[in-house]
Scaffold this motif. Structure first.
Motif, PDB file in Angstrom:
ATOM      1  N   SER A  52      46.681  30.619 -34.874  1.00 55.53           N
ATOM      2  CA  SER A  52      45.886  31.788 -34.504  1.00 55.53           C
ATOM      3  C   SER A  52      45.546  31.856 -33.016  1.00 55.53           C
ATOM      4  O   SER A  52      45.047  32.875 -32.536  1.00 55.53           O
ATOM      5  CB  SER A  52      44.590  31.820 -35.321  1.00 55.53           C
ATOM      6  OG  SER A  52      43.830  30.643 -35.088  1.00 55.53           O
ATOM      7  N   CYS A  73      49.883  29.963 -40.000  1.00 53.99           N
ATOM      8  CA  CYS A  73      48.801  29.426 -40.829  1.00 53.99           C
ATOM      9  C   CYS A  73      47.580  29.069 -39.973  1.00 53.99           C
ATOM     10  O   CYS A  73      47.713  28.430 -38.925  1.00 53.99           O
ATOM     11  CB  CYS A  73      49.264  28.173 -41.569  1.00 53.99           C
ATOM     12  SG  CYS A  73      50.698  28.419 -42.631  1.00 53.99           S
ATOM     13  N   ARG A  75      42.803  29.523 -40.301  1.00 54.60           N
ATOM     14  CA  ARG A  75      41.697  30.058 -41.099  1.00 54.60           C
ATOM     15  C   ARG A  75      41.450  31.535 -40.836  1.00 54.60           C
ATOM     16  O   ARG A  75      41.138  32.289 -41.738  1.00 54.60           O
ATOM     17  CB  ARG A  75      40.405  29.278 -40.799  1.00 54.60           C
ATOM     18  CG  ARG A  75      40.394  27.842 -41.320  1.00 54.60           C
ATOM     19  CD  ARG A  75      39.090  27.163 -40.935  1.00 54.60           C
ATOM     20  NE  ARG A  75      38.927  27.153 -39.482  1.00 54.60           N
ATOM     21  CZ  ARG A  75      37.781  26.871 -38.852  1.00 54.60           C
ATOM     22  NH1 ARG A  75      36.699  26.610 -39.553  1.00 54.60           N
ATOM     23  NH2 ARG A  75      37.719  26.861 -37.535  1.00 54.60           N
ATOM     24  N   ARG A  76      41.593  31.953 -39.573  1.00 55.39           N
ATOM     25  CA  ARG A  76      41.185  33.303 -39.177  1.00 55.39           C
ATOM     26  C   ARG A  76      42.295  34.327 -39.416  1.00 55.39           C
ATOM     27  O   ARG A  76      43.212  34.460 -38.619  1.00 55.39           O
ATOM     28  CB  ARG A  76      40.756  33.303 -37.710  1.00 55.39           C
ATOM     29  CG  ARG A  76      39.573  32.394 -37.413  1.00 55.39           C
ATOM     30  CD  ARG A  76      39.253  32.362 -35.930  1.00 55.39           C
ATOM     31  NE  ARG A  76      40.325  31.753 -35.149  1.00 55.39           N
ATOM     32  CZ  ARG A  76      40.380  31.774 -33.813  1.00 55.39           C
ATOM     33  NH1 ARG A  76      39.442  32.395 -33.129  1.00 55.39           N
ATOM     34  NH2 ARG A  76      41.378  31.181 -33.169  1.00 55.39           N
ATOM     35  N   ARG A  77      42.199  35.043 -40.508  1.00 57.11           N
ATOM     36  CA  ARG A  77      43.213  36.026 -40.878  1.00 57.11           C
ATOM     37  C   ARG A  77      43.379  37.109 -39.808  1.00 57.11           C
ATOM     38  O   ARG A  77      44.498  37.523 -39.490  1.00 57.11           O
ATOM     39  CB  ARG A  77      42.838  36.664 -42.230  1.00 57.11           C
ATOM     40  CG  ARG A  77      43.742  37.815 -42.668  1.00 57.11           C
ATOM     41  CD  ARG A  77      45.146  37.325 -42.936  1.00 57.11           C
ATOM     42  NE  ARG A  77      46.130  38.387 -42.988  1.00 57.11           N
ATOM     43  CZ  ARG A  77      46.876  38.659 -44.055  1.00 57.11           C
ATOM     44  NH1 ARG A  77      46.710  37.950 -45.163  1.00 57.11           N
ATOM     45  NH2 ARG A  77      47.771  39.609 -44.034  1.00 57.11           N
ATOM     46  N   GLN A  78      42.284  37.559 -39.259  1.00 53.69           N
ATOM     47  CA  GLN A  78      42.351  38.631 -38.263  1.00 53.69           C
ATOM     48  C   GLN A  78      43.159  38.203 -37.037  1.00 53.69           C
ATOM     49  O   GLN A  78      43.955  38.974 -36.503  1.00 53.69           O
ATOM     50  CB  GLN A  78      40.931  39.039 -37.838  1.00 53.69           C
ATOM     51  CG  GLN A  78      40.900  40.280 -36.958  1.00 53.69           C
ATOM     52  CD  GLN A  78      39.485  40.758 -36.679  1.00 53.69           C
ATOM     53  OE1 GLN A  78      38.520  40.284 -37.267  1.00 53.69           O
ATOM     54  NE2 GLN A  78      39.359  41.701 -35.775  1.00 53.69           N
ATOM     55  N   ASP A  81      46.820  38.105 -37.853  1.00 53.06           N
ATOM     56  CA  ASP A  81      47.373  39.467 -37.814  1.00 53.06           C
ATOM     57  C   ASP A  81      47.710  39.865 -36.378  1.00 53.06           C
ATOM     58  O   ASP A  81      48.748  40.492 -36.119  1.00 53.06           O
ATOM     59  CB  ASP A  81      46.382  40.469 -38.412  1.00 53.06           C
ATOM     60  CG  ASP A  81      46.292  40.370 -39.924  1.00 53.06           C
ATOM     61  OD1 ASP A  81      47.295  39.969 -40.551  1.00 53.06           O
ATOM     62  OD2 ASP A  81      45.229  40.681 -40.483  1.00 53.06           O
ATOM     63  N   ILE A 101      52.268  35.566 -42.906  1.00 57.86           N
ATOM     64  CA  ILE A 101      50.918  35.014 -42.740  1.00 57.86           C
ATOM     65  C   ILE A 101      50.459  34.364 -44.040  1.00 57.86           C
ATOM     66  O   ILE A 101      50.496  34.989 -45.099  1.00 57.86           O
ATOM     67  CB  ILE A 101      49.926  36.127 -42.325  1.00 57.86           C
ATOM     68  CG1 ILE A 101      50.241  36.616 -40.904  1.00 57.86           C
ATOM     69  CG2 ILE A 101      48.487  35.632 -42.424  1.00 57.86           C
ATOM     70  CD1 ILE A 101      49.381  37.789 -40.464  1.00 57.86           C
ATOM     71  N   PRO A 103      47.012  32.328 -44.729  1.00 59.39           N
ATOM     72  CA  PRO A 103      45.777  31.688 -44.270  1.00 59.39           C
ATOM     73  C   PRO A 103      45.539  30.369 -45.012  1.00 59.39           C
ATOM     74  O   PRO A 103      45.754  30.283 -46.225  1.00 59.39           O
ATOM     75  CB  PRO A 103      44.695  32.713 -44.633  1.00 59.39           C
ATOM     76  CG  PRO A 103      45.424  34.017 -44.755  1.00 59.39           C
ATOM     77  CD  PRO A 103      46.765  33.654 -45.309  1.00 59.39           C
TER      78      PRO A 103
END
Length: 310
Positions: A52, A73, A75-78, A81, A101, A103
Motif C-alpha cells: 500500500s 496485499c 491492511r488498507r484497502r483504500q 485501490d 487486490i 487485503p
C-alpha cells in the motif's frame, strides 16, 4: 618521421578495434540475455505484502511493468485501490493482467492461510511471494514493553512465516517458486534503540537460511534482501517503547535510498536468482564487516553510539 606516426596510428587503431569488438559483443550478448531473462517474468504471479506504500508500492510498479500479474496485499484497502489505479495509469501499454487486490493483516495469523487460498483461487498459483510488510520500533530494550516486542515478532516474523508456510505447499506441488523476504541491515547488525526490530529480522534471516536448504530440492528459490535506510514511512509508523507511534521521519530515513532504487535492485536479484542481497551504504557495510571479523571493535562502536543518544 611521417612513417613512425603512421605506424603508431595503425597500432593504436588496431588496439582500439581489438578492445572495442569484445566490448560490443559483450553488450549485445548481455542485452539478449537480459531481454530473455526479464521476458521470463511475463505472466508470473507475484504476491507483495505491504504493497500500500513505500517499498511495497515501488515493487508493485517494478514487477507490473515487467509483465507480472501482481497481487497487492496490505491492511488498507483504500490505499491498495490507489496503487492499483496508479499501476494502470502509469503503465497503460503493459500487456499483462490487471493487478489484483487481496487485503490482509500480517498480525492476524489465523486468517493468513485463507488469504492464500483466496489468492490461489483467483490466480491458480503463486510464482513469487515477496514478504515485504512489517513495522519497526524506536526505544531502548529496558524501556520497551514486552507487548511491543511481541507485536513486532508477531508481524515481522510470525506473520511472514505463517504466510510463507501457507504458500509453500502449492509451490512444492508445482516443483517451482521463489520466496523473497525483505529483511534489513539491522537483521545483520543490531544497533541501539532497535532491539525489537533487529530481533525480528535476525529471526527471519535464520528461518530463511533453513528454508532455503530444505526447499532447494523442490526448485524453490529463496532470496533474502537486507536494505539499509529507505525513504519510506517506516519510522513514522514505528512503535515506541510504550506502543505509541513514533510519528517522526528520522534523519537517516529521510536521507535513505528511494523505494524505486531498492525495488529495482530487488527485481534484478530475483531475475538473477541471488540468495542474499545487501543494499547498503559503505558505512553500513563496514559495520557488517566489523561485526563479523572484529566484533570487539563493533561492540565498542555501538556502545559509543548508544551513549551519544542519551
Amino acid at each position: 618521421m611521417e612513417e613512425k606516426r603512421t605506424m603508431v596510428w595503425n597500432i593504436a587503431s588496431s588496439i582500439g578495434i581489438a578492445l572495442t569488438i569484445p566490448y560490443i559483443l559483450y553488450k549485445v550478448v548481455r542485452a539478449v540475455y537480459i531481454k530473455k531473462v526479464y521476458g521470463a517474468l511475463a505472466g508470473k504471479v507475484v504476491v507483495i505484502t505491504g504493497a500500500s506504500s513505500g517499498l511495497g508500492e515501488a515493487l508493485a510498479h517494478e514487477f507490473y511493468k515487467n509483465g507480472c500479474q501482481v497481487v497487492l496485499c496490505a491492511r488498507r484497502r483504500q490505499e491498495l485501490d490507489r496503487v492499483r489505479m496508479d499501476l494502470l495509469k502509469m503503465h497503460p501499454t503493459v500487456p499483462t493482467l490487471h493487478p489484483i487486490i487481496v487485503p490482509l493483516d500480517l498480525g492476524n495469523l489465523d486468517q493468513l492461510p485463507s488469504n492464500v487460498d483466496k489468492i490461489i483461487a483467483l490466480t491458480g498459483h503463486i510464482d513469487i511471494l515477496i514478504n515485504n510488510g512489517g513495522i519497526s520500533n524506536r526505544g531502548s530494550a529496558c524501556d520497551t514493553k514486552l507487548s511491543v516486542d511481541m507485536e513486532l515478532m508477531k508481524i515481522n516474523y510470525f506473520g511472514t512465516i505463517t504466510l510463507t508456510k501457507a504458500v509453500l505447499p502449492s509451490m512444492v506441488k508445482r516443483n517451482q517458486g521463489h520466496i523473497v523476504s525483505i529483511s534489513s541491515v539491522q537483521g545483520l547488525i543490531a544497533i541501539p534503540e532497535r532491539s525489537s526490530y533487529s530481533a525480528s529480522k535476525h529471526a527471519l534471516q535464520a528461518f530463511s537460511d533453513s528454508l532455503r536448504a530444505e526447499v532447494n530440492k523442490h526448485n524453490i528459490h529463496m532470496t533474502v534482501v537486507s536494505p539499509g535506510y529507505i525513504k519510506t514511512q517506516l519510522s513514522l509508523n514505528a512503535l515506541t517503547g510504550t506502543g505509541a507511534k513514533h510519528g517522526q521521519l528520522d534523519k537517516n530515513t529521510e536521507q535513505g535510498y528511494t523505494p524505486e532504487f531498492v525495488a529495482n535492485k530487488i527485481l534484478n536479484s530475483v531475475v538473477q536468482g541471488k540468495k542474499e542481497v545487501v543494499i547498503a551504504s559503505f558505512i553500513a557495510r563496514i559495520g557488517i564487516f566489523l561485526r563479523k571479523y572484529f566484533p570487539t571493535i563493533y561492540f565498542l562502536v555501538m556502545a559509543h553510539r548508544a551513549n551519544k543518544s542519551h
